[in-house]
Write a protein that holds these residues in place. Structure first.
Motif, PDB file in Angstrom:
ATOM      1  N   SER A   1       0.810  -1.107   0.458  1.00 10.84           N
ATOM      2  CA  SER A   1       0.218   0.014  -0.309  1.00 10.84           C
ATOM      3  C   SER A   1       0.910   1.515   0.144  1.00 10.84           C
ATOM      4  CB  SER A   1      -0.070  -0.049   0.998  1.00 10.84           C
ATOM      5  OG  SER A   1      -1.654  -0.901   0.655  1.00 10.84           O
ATOM      6  N   ASN A   2       0.080   2.495  -0.193  1.00  8.69           N
ATOM      7  CA  ASN A   2       0.647   3.519  -0.279  1.00  8.69           C
ATOM      8  C   ASN A   2      -0.405   4.660   0.730  1.00  8.69           C
ATOM      9  OD1 ASN A   2       3.028   5.626  -0.690  1.00  8.69           O
ATOM     10  ND2 ASN A   2       3.194   4.856  -2.681  1.00  8.69           N
ATOM     11  N   VAL A   3       0.450   5.686   0.463  1.00 11.69           N
ATOM     12  CA  VAL A   3      -0.775   6.854   1.399  1.00 11.69           C
ATOM     13  C   VAL A   3       0.193   7.953   1.186  1.00 11.69           C
ATOM     14  CG1 VAL A   3      -1.114   8.282   3.838  1.00 11.69           C
ATOM     15  CG2 VAL A   3      -0.881   5.410   4.060  1.00 11.69           C
ATOM     16  N   VAL A   4      -1.625   8.658   0.548  1.00 12.26           N
ATOM     17  CA  VAL A   4      -1.520  10.380  -0.191  1.00 12.26           C
ATOM     18  C   VAL A   4      -0.795  10.897   1.239  1.00 12.26           C
ATOM     19  CG1 VAL A   4      -1.843  12.041  -1.117  1.00 12.26           C
ATOM     20  CG2 VAL A   4      -2.997  10.342  -2.036  1.00 12.26           C
ATOM     21  N   GLY A   5       0.731  11.734   1.156  1.00  9.78           N
ATOM     22  CA  GLY A   5       1.160  13.105   1.806  1.00  9.78           C
ATOM     23  C   GLY A   5       2.209  12.164   2.456  1.00  9.78           C
ATOM     24  N   ASN A   6       2.214  10.889   1.744  1.00  2.27           N
ATOM     25  CA  ASN A   6       3.730  10.387   2.502  1.00  2.27           C
ATOM     26  C   ASN A   6       4.564  10.566   2.241  1.00  2.27           C
ATOM     27  OD1 ASN A   6       5.032   7.959   3.758  1.00  2.27           O
ATOM     28  ND2 ASN A   6       5.120   7.034   1.787  1.00  2.27           N
ATOM     29  N   ILE A   7       5.816  11.894   2.770  1.00  2.00           N
ATOM     30  CA  ILE A   7       6.943  11.616   2.416  1.00  2.00           C
ATOM     31  C   ILE A   7       8.225  10.393   1.782  1.00  2.00           C
ATOM     32  CG2 ILE A   7       8.767  12.955   2.642  1.00  2.00           C
ATOM     33  CD1 ILE A   7       7.164  14.999   4.358  1.00  2.00           C
ATOM     34  N   VAL A   8       8.495  10.561   1.176  1.00  2.00           N
ATOM     35  CA  VAL A   8       9.424   8.789   0.129  1.00  2.00           C
ATOM     36  C   VAL A   8      11.159   9.472   1.317  1.00  2.00           C
ATOM     37  CG1 VAL A   8       7.345   8.300  -0.705  1.00  2.00           C
ATOM     38  CG2 VAL A   8       9.598   9.218  -1.201  1.00  2.00           C
ATOM     39  N   PRO A   9      11.609   8.426   1.652  1.00  2.00           N
ATOM     40  CA  PRO A   9      13.401   8.362   1.958  1.00  2.00           C
ATOM     41  C   PRO A   9      13.924   8.311   0.165  1.00  2.00           C
ATOM     42  CG  PRO A   9      12.565   6.327   2.161  1.00  2.00           C
ATOM     43  CD  PRO A   9      11.204   6.835   2.233  1.00  2.00           C
TER      44      PRO A   9
END
Length: 272
Positions: A145-153
Motif C-alpha cells: 500500500s501507499n498513502v497520499v501525503g507520505n514523504i518518501v525516503p
C-alpha cells in the motif's frame, strides 16, 4: 480581465465539478490544494476563521487540515492562530501544476492498476521533500500500500531515488539532509558512496528500484515524468509483494509499462 481571486474561484469551481463526476476524487486533497491556493492569493498570513470561510469547511476540519499541512512543511503558523505559506514551498511545484498533474495522471494510473492489479502511485518534488500525491491501490487482498501525503525516503524508495537522481547535486543534498539517510531494513542503502553510485545508475537506466529497502517483503519500481528540457519534478511507481515479481522478464515488463504511462502523462501535460 479576470482578477487573481476570480481565477482561483473559477479553478475551485472546476475542481468541485470534477469531484462530482469522479468516484475516485479525493475531497481531502482538493481542500488542501484549495487552501494553498487561497494563501498564495493573499500573499500573507490568514486567520483560521477566514480560511475556514473561504474553503467552506468547519473550523474543526480546517484546523486539522492546517495542522496537517504545517506538519508536512507546507505552512507555518504565527501568533494569534494565523497561517502562511512556508518559505520556498512554491519554488518547485505550484498548487496549479499539482492539480494539473493529478488530473492528467490519475486516469492513467487507474488503467495501469487495472491491467497489472498492483498499487500505483504518483509523487511530486517539493522544496525539501518528495511526497506522494496520488495512489490507486491494488484490488488484491495481499498488496503493498501507499498513502497520499507520505514523504518518501530519497535513499530507499524507488520514487525518492528516481526523482532525486535527476536533480542538481545541491538539490539532491537538500533532499537527503532534510529526510536523513536512515536504515529502514537490512537492504537499505546508507553508505554515501554506494548511494551516489545508485543515483548514477538510476540516471543511466532511467528507472529506480526498491528491493525491500523500505519494507521487508516489498518491491517497487519507479520512472520519472520528464518535463521541459528533461527536468524531473514528478514520478510514478508500481509496488507489489516480492513474491509476485516473477523474474527479470517480469521486471522489464513492469518498467516498460510504467515508462509508457509516464510518457503519456508527460505528453498530455505539455498539451494542457
Amino acid at each position: 480581465m479576470p482578477t487573481v481571486k476570480n481565477a482561483v474561484t473559477k479553478r475551485t469551481e472546476s475542481v468541485k465539478k470534477a469531484g462530482n463526476r469522479d468516484q475516485y476524487f479525493s475531497r481531502a486533497v482538493s481542500k488542501a490544494l484549495e487552501t494553498l491556493e487561497v494563501l498564495q492569493t493573499e500573499q500573507g498570513p490568514m486567520a483560521l476563521n477566514e480560511i475556514a470561510r473561504r474553503i467552506q469547511l468547519s473550523k474543526t476540519s480546517t484546523f486539522r487540515l492546517l495542522r496537517t499541512l504545517e506538519g508536512a512543511g507546507c505552512l507555518v503558523s504565527g501568533g494569534w492562530g494565523r497561517y502562511a505559506l512556508a518559505p520556498g514551498v512554491y519554488s518547485v511545484v505550484s498548487t496549479q501544476s499539482l492539480a494539473r498533474l493529478l488530473r492528467v495522471a490519475m486516469p492513467h494510473l487507474r488503467s495501469l492498476s487495472r491491467e497489472h492489479r498492483e498499487t500505483v502511485s504518483v509523487a511530486a518534488l517539493f522544496d525539501n521533500r518528495v511526497e506522494v500525491i496520488g495512489v490507486v491501490e491494488s484490488p488484491q487482498p495481499i498488496r503493498m500500500s501507499n498513502v497520499v501525503g507520505n514523504i518518501v525516503p530519497p535513499n530507499a524508495s524507488s520514487l525518492g531515488k528516481v526523482i532525486g537522481a535527476f536533480q542538481t547535486e545541491e538539490r539532491r543534498e537538500k533532499l537527503l539532509r532534510s529526510y536523513g539517510i536512515w536504515r529502514l531494513t537490512e537492504h537499505t542503502i546508507i553508505d554515501r558512496a554506494q548511494l551516489d553510485r545508485e543515483f548514477e545508475q538510476v540516471r543511466q537506466q532511467r528507472f529506480a528500484t526498491d528491493r525491500e529497502e523500505t519494507a521487508t517483503g516489498g518491491n517497487c519500481f519507479a520512472v520519472p515524468i520528464y518535463g521541459e528540457s528533461t527536468e524531473v519534478s514528478a514520478a510514478i511507481s508500481m509496488s507489489l509483494p516480492k513474491g509476485r515479481v516473477h523474474g527479470t522478464k517480469h521486471e522489464k515488463e513492469i518498467v516498460s509499462a510504467l515508462q509508457a504511462t509516464a510518457e503519456q502523462i508527460a505528453a498530455e501535460l505539455r498539451s494542457v
